[in-house]
Design a protein around this motif. Structure first.
Motif, PDB file in Angstrom:
ATOM      1  N   ALA A 291       0.829  -1.202   0.000  1.00  0.00           N
ATOM      2  CA  ALA A 291       0.000   0.000   0.000  1.00  0.00           C
ATOM      3  C   ALA A 291       0.868   1.258   0.000  1.00  0.00           C
ATOM      4  CB  ALA A 291      -0.935  -0.011   1.206  1.00  0.00           C
ATOM      5  N   THR A 292       1.946   1.242   0.778  1.00  0.00           N
ATOM      6  CA  THR A 292       2.857   2.386   0.813  1.00  0.00           C
ATOM      7  C   THR A 292       3.432   2.659  -0.566  1.00  0.00           C
ATOM      8  OG1 THR A 292       3.438   1.999   3.133  1.00  0.00           O
ATOM      9  CG2 THR A 292       5.007   3.262   1.801  1.00  0.00           C
ATOM     10  N   HIS A 293       3.889   1.618  -1.229  1.00  0.00           N
ATOM     11  CA  HIS A 293       4.448   1.782  -2.575  1.00  0.00           C
ATOM     12  C   HIS A 293       3.404   2.350  -3.530  1.00  0.00           C
ATOM     13  CE1 HIS A 293       6.832   0.961  -6.163  1.00  0.00           C
ATOM     14  NE2 HIS A 293       5.765   0.376  -6.681  1.00  0.00           N
ATOM     15  N   GLN A 294       2.188   1.834  -3.476  1.00  0.00           N
ATOM     16  CA  GLN A 294       1.136   2.319  -4.364  1.00  0.00           C
ATOM     17  C   GLN A 294       0.789   3.773  -4.057  1.00  0.00           C
ATOM     18  OE1 GLN A 294      -2.154  -0.399  -4.699  1.00  0.00           O
ATOM     19  NE2 GLN A 294      -3.418   1.030  -5.857  1.00  0.00           N
ATOM     20  N   LEU A 295       0.727   4.126  -2.779  1.00  0.00           N
ATOM     21  CA  LEU A 295       0.419   5.505  -2.405  1.00  0.00           C
ATOM     22  C   LEU A 295       1.508   6.466  -2.878  1.00  0.00           C
ATOM     23  CD1 LEU A 295      -0.923   4.795   1.175  1.00  0.00           C
ATOM     24  CD2 LEU A 295      -2.255   5.840  -0.675  1.00  0.00           C
ATOM     25  N   LEU A 296       2.752   6.054  -2.754  1.00  0.00           N
ATOM     26  CA  LEU A 296       3.849   6.913  -3.202  1.00  0.00           C
ATOM     27  C   LEU A 296       3.868   7.050  -4.719  1.00  0.00           C
ATOM     28  CD1 LEU A 296       6.697   5.679  -0.838  1.00  0.00           C
ATOM     29  CD2 LEU A 296       5.546   7.908  -0.764  1.00  0.00           C
ATOM     30  N   THR A 297       3.469   5.987  -5.404  1.00  0.00           N
ATOM     31  CA  THR A 297       3.508   5.976  -6.864  1.00  0.00           C
ATOM     32  C   THR A 297       2.333   6.713  -7.488  1.00  0.00           C
ATOM     33  OG1 THR A 297       4.658   3.846  -6.838  1.00  0.00           O
ATOM     34  CG2 THR A 297       3.609   4.482  -8.894  1.00  0.00           C
ATOM     35  N   GLU A 298       1.155   6.553  -6.885  1.00  0.00           N
ATOM     36  CA  GLU A 298      -0.072   7.005  -7.537  1.00  0.00           C
ATOM     37  C   GLU A 298      -0.698   8.250  -6.926  1.00  0.00           C
ATOM     38  OE1 GLU A 298      -2.794   3.742  -7.633  1.00  0.00           O
ATOM     39  OE2 GLU A 298      -1.446   2.441  -8.785  1.00  0.00           O
ATOM     40  N   THR A 299      -0.233   8.683  -5.750  1.00  0.00           N
ATOM     41  CA  THR A 299      -0.865   9.815  -5.070  1.00  0.00           C
ATOM     42  C   THR A 299       0.195  10.809  -4.610  1.00  0.00           C
ATOM     43  OG1 THR A 299      -0.784   9.100  -2.737  1.00  0.00           O
ATOM     44  CG2 THR A 299      -2.468   8.078  -4.135  1.00  0.00           C
ATOM     45  N   GLN A 300      -0.280  11.889  -4.022  1.00  0.00           N
ATOM     46  CA  GLN A 300       0.610  12.876  -3.394  1.00  0.00           C
ATOM     47  C   GLN A 300       0.427  12.892  -1.879  1.00  0.00           C
ATOM     48  OE1 GLN A 300       3.016  14.623  -5.009  1.00  0.00           O
ATOM     49  NE2 GLN A 300       2.436  13.258  -6.693  1.00  0.00           N
TER      50      GLN A 300
ATOM     51  N   SER B 196      -5.025 -11.932  -3.296  1.00  0.00           N
ATOM     52  CA  SER B 196      -3.637 -11.477  -3.259  1.00  0.00           C
ATOM     53  C   SER B 196      -3.478 -10.310  -2.291  1.00  0.00           C
ATOM     54  CB  SER B 196      -3.173 -11.045  -4.652  1.00  0.00           C
ATOM     55  OG  SER B 196      -3.819  -9.849  -5.048  1.00  0.00           O
ATOM     56  N   ARG B 197      -2.313 -10.248  -1.671  1.00  0.00           N
ATOM     57  CA  ARG B 197      -2.000  -9.096  -0.820  1.00  0.00           C
ATOM     58  C   ARG B 197      -2.066  -7.799  -1.628  1.00  0.00           C
ATOM     59  NH1 ARG B 197       1.044 -13.339   1.307  1.00  0.00           N
ATOM     60  NH2 ARG B 197       0.880 -13.509   3.600  1.00  0.00           N
ATOM     61  N   LYS B 198      -1.665  -7.877  -2.872  1.00  0.00           N
ATOM     62  CA  LYS B 198      -1.708  -6.693  -3.735  1.00  0.00           C
ATOM     63  C   LYS B 198      -3.144  -6.193  -3.905  1.00  0.00           C
ATOM     64  CE  LYS B 198       0.693  -5.014  -7.854  1.00  0.00           C
ATOM     65  NZ  LYS B 198       1.570  -5.388  -8.991  1.00  0.00           N
ATOM     66  N   SER B 199      -4.104  -7.106  -3.964  1.00  0.00           N
ATOM     67  CA  SER B 199      -5.506  -6.712  -4.069  1.00  0.00           C
ATOM     68  C   SER B 199      -5.979  -6.006  -2.807  1.00  0.00           C
ATOM     69  CB  SER B 199      -6.376  -7.946  -4.320  1.00  0.00           C
ATOM     70  OG  SER B 199      -6.156  -8.493  -5.602  1.00  0.00           O
ATOM     71  N   VAL B 200      -5.593  -6.535  -1.651  1.00  0.00           N
ATOM     72  CA  VAL B 200      -5.991  -5.905  -0.388  1.00  0.00           C
ATOM     73  C   VAL B 200      -5.381  -4.515  -0.285  1.00  0.00           C
ATOM     74  CG1 VAL B 200      -6.000  -6.129   2.118  1.00  0.00           C
ATOM     75  CG2 VAL B 200      -6.228  -8.174   0.692  1.00  0.00           C
ATOM     76  N   ALA B 201      -4.116  -4.387  -0.675  1.00  0.00           N
ATOM     77  CA  ALA B 201      -3.471  -3.072  -0.669  1.00  0.00           C
ATOM     78  C   ALA B 201      -4.205  -2.100  -1.578  1.00  0.00           C
ATOM     79  CB  ALA B 201      -2.014  -3.211  -1.094  1.00  0.00           C
ATOM     80  N   ASP B 202      -4.642  -2.577  -2.734  1.00  0.00           N
ATOM     81  CA  ASP B 202      -5.370  -1.719  -3.665  1.00  0.00           C
ATOM     82  C   ASP B 202      -6.680  -1.236  -3.055  1.00  0.00           C
ATOM     83  OD1 ASP B 202      -5.543  -0.824  -6.656  1.00  0.00           O
ATOM     84  OD2 ASP B 202      -7.503  -1.706  -6.215  1.00  0.00           O
ATOM     85  N   LEU B 203      -7.371  -2.108  -2.332  1.00  0.00           N
ATOM     86  CA  LEU B 203      -8.601  -1.704  -1.659  1.00  0.00           C
ATOM     87  C   LEU B 203      -8.307  -0.641  -0.607  1.00  0.00           C
ATOM     88  CD1 LEU B 203     -11.595  -1.951  -0.952  1.00  0.00           C
ATOM     89  CD2 LEU B 203     -11.007  -3.925   0.492  1.00  0.00           C
ATOM     90  N   VAL B 204      -7.267  -0.836   0.174  1.00  0.00           N
ATOM     91  CA  VAL B 204      -6.882   0.152   1.186  1.00  0.00           C
ATOM     92  C   VAL B 204      -6.618   1.500   0.522  1.00  0.00           C
ATOM     93  CG1 VAL B 204      -5.083   0.798   2.830  1.00  0.00           C
ATOM     94  CG2 VAL B 204      -5.980  -1.542   2.824  1.00  0.00           C
ATOM     95  N   VAL B 205      -5.854   1.509  -0.545  1.00  0.00           N
ATOM     96  CA  VAL B 205      -5.532   2.761  -1.236  1.00  0.00           C
ATOM     97  C   VAL B 205      -6.793   3.419  -1.783  1.00  0.00           C
ATOM     98  CG1 VAL B 205      -4.323   3.752  -3.228  1.00  0.00           C
ATOM     99  CG2 VAL B 205      -3.171   2.079  -1.763  1.00  0.00           C
ATOM    100  N   SER B 206      -7.712   2.626  -2.308  1.00  0.00           N
ATOM    101  CA  SER B 206      -8.945   3.202  -2.858  1.00  0.00           C
ATOM    102  C   SER B 206      -9.761   3.895  -1.772  1.00  0.00           C
ATOM    103  CB  SER B 206      -9.779   2.122  -3.557  1.00  0.00           C
ATOM    104  OG  SER B 206     -10.404   1.260  -2.623  1.00  0.00           O
ATOM    105  N   ILE B 207      -9.766   3.331  -0.559  1.00  0.00           N
ATOM    106  CA  ILE B 207     -10.500   3.961   0.550  1.00  0.00           C
ATOM    107  C   ILE B 207      -9.779   5.217   1.020  1.00  0.00           C
ATOM    108  CG2 ILE B 207     -11.344   3.641   2.906  1.00  0.00           C
ATOM    109  CD1 ILE B 207     -11.616   0.631   2.238  1.00  0.00           C
TER     110      ILE B 207
END
Length: 213
Positions: free
Chosen positions: A17-26, A175-186
């Motif tokens: 989730a941290t990686h996705q947040l850093l990559t896709e958000t500010q 997948s853990r990646k799916s759960v992370a994606d849900l967290v990021v979406s929220i």
């Protein structure tokens, strides 16, 4: 930009989730964990690391200063005590929004042979404290979302569906990646799923147990 406190930031889902947040958000991220040397910061302008104990209300309260959302990726036999401390610290700090990772089976919502297998695997010391912790979260009066993943895989895929608190759980794995994606979406839209307890599974993984067992 949103300020997000990630508790248990060294966990596998939290790292994704941290990686996705850093990559896709500010968003600005505060990473809270027991041993700070386990994490390295890739963007000092947006990340800070705090070493602390998730049962210590004072430490948690200091970490929550100025935060908009708390994402708790905590684990352990003392998970109920951690839940109590997180709720107390959020109230002390006037932070309202909480995303809480739990596990499937806390409502006895997993049907059939898979439900029986899940009980055999998780009863007797694991499921019980997670059930108690979820009760603490649900009765906290905060704006909460509980996430109940199926059995977790490291598959490099984002593919999931959701069930609600009173629904029968679907599937056996995700997948853990799916759960992370849900967290990021929220985190990206914190008005979604307030008060919900979400089962998370990969579609078409029904069976008596996960395929990797």
């Amino acid at each position: 930009m949103t300020s997000v406190l990630i508790l248990g930031a060294n966990g596998k889902i939290a790292r994704l989730a941290t990686h996705q947040l850093l990559t896709e958000t500010q968003h600005s991220l505060t990473l809270f964990l027991r041993h700070a040397d386990r994490l390295s910061v890739s963007d000092p302008s947006r990340e800070r690391v705090i070493e602390g104990d998730a049962t210590d209300v004072a430490q948690l309260s200091r970490a929550m200063t100025g935060q908009d959302i708390v994402y708790a990726n905590l684990a352990g036999s003392n998970i109920e005590a951690q839940a109590q401390a997180v709720v107390s610290a959020m109230k002390n700090s006037d932070v309202k929004r909480l995303i809480w990772i739990s596990t499937l089976g806390i409502y006895d919502e997993v049907p059939g042979k898979f439900g029986e297998w899940n009980h055999q695997m998780l009863d007797g010391g694991y499921l019980e404290p997670y059930t108690a912790a979820a009760h603490v979260i649900e009765t906290s009066g905060l704006a909460t979302t509980i996430i109940r993943p199926a059995w977790l895989s490291n598959d490099d895929t984002v593919n999931y569906e959701l069930t609600q608190r009173n629904d029968s759980f679907k599937g056996t794995e995700v997948s853990r990646k799916s759960v992370a994606d849900l967290v990021v979406s929220i985190i990206n839209d914190p008005t979604t799923h307030i008060g919900a307890s979400l089962g998370v599974n990969q579609p078409n993984t029904d069976g008596d147990k996960p395929a990797f067992y």
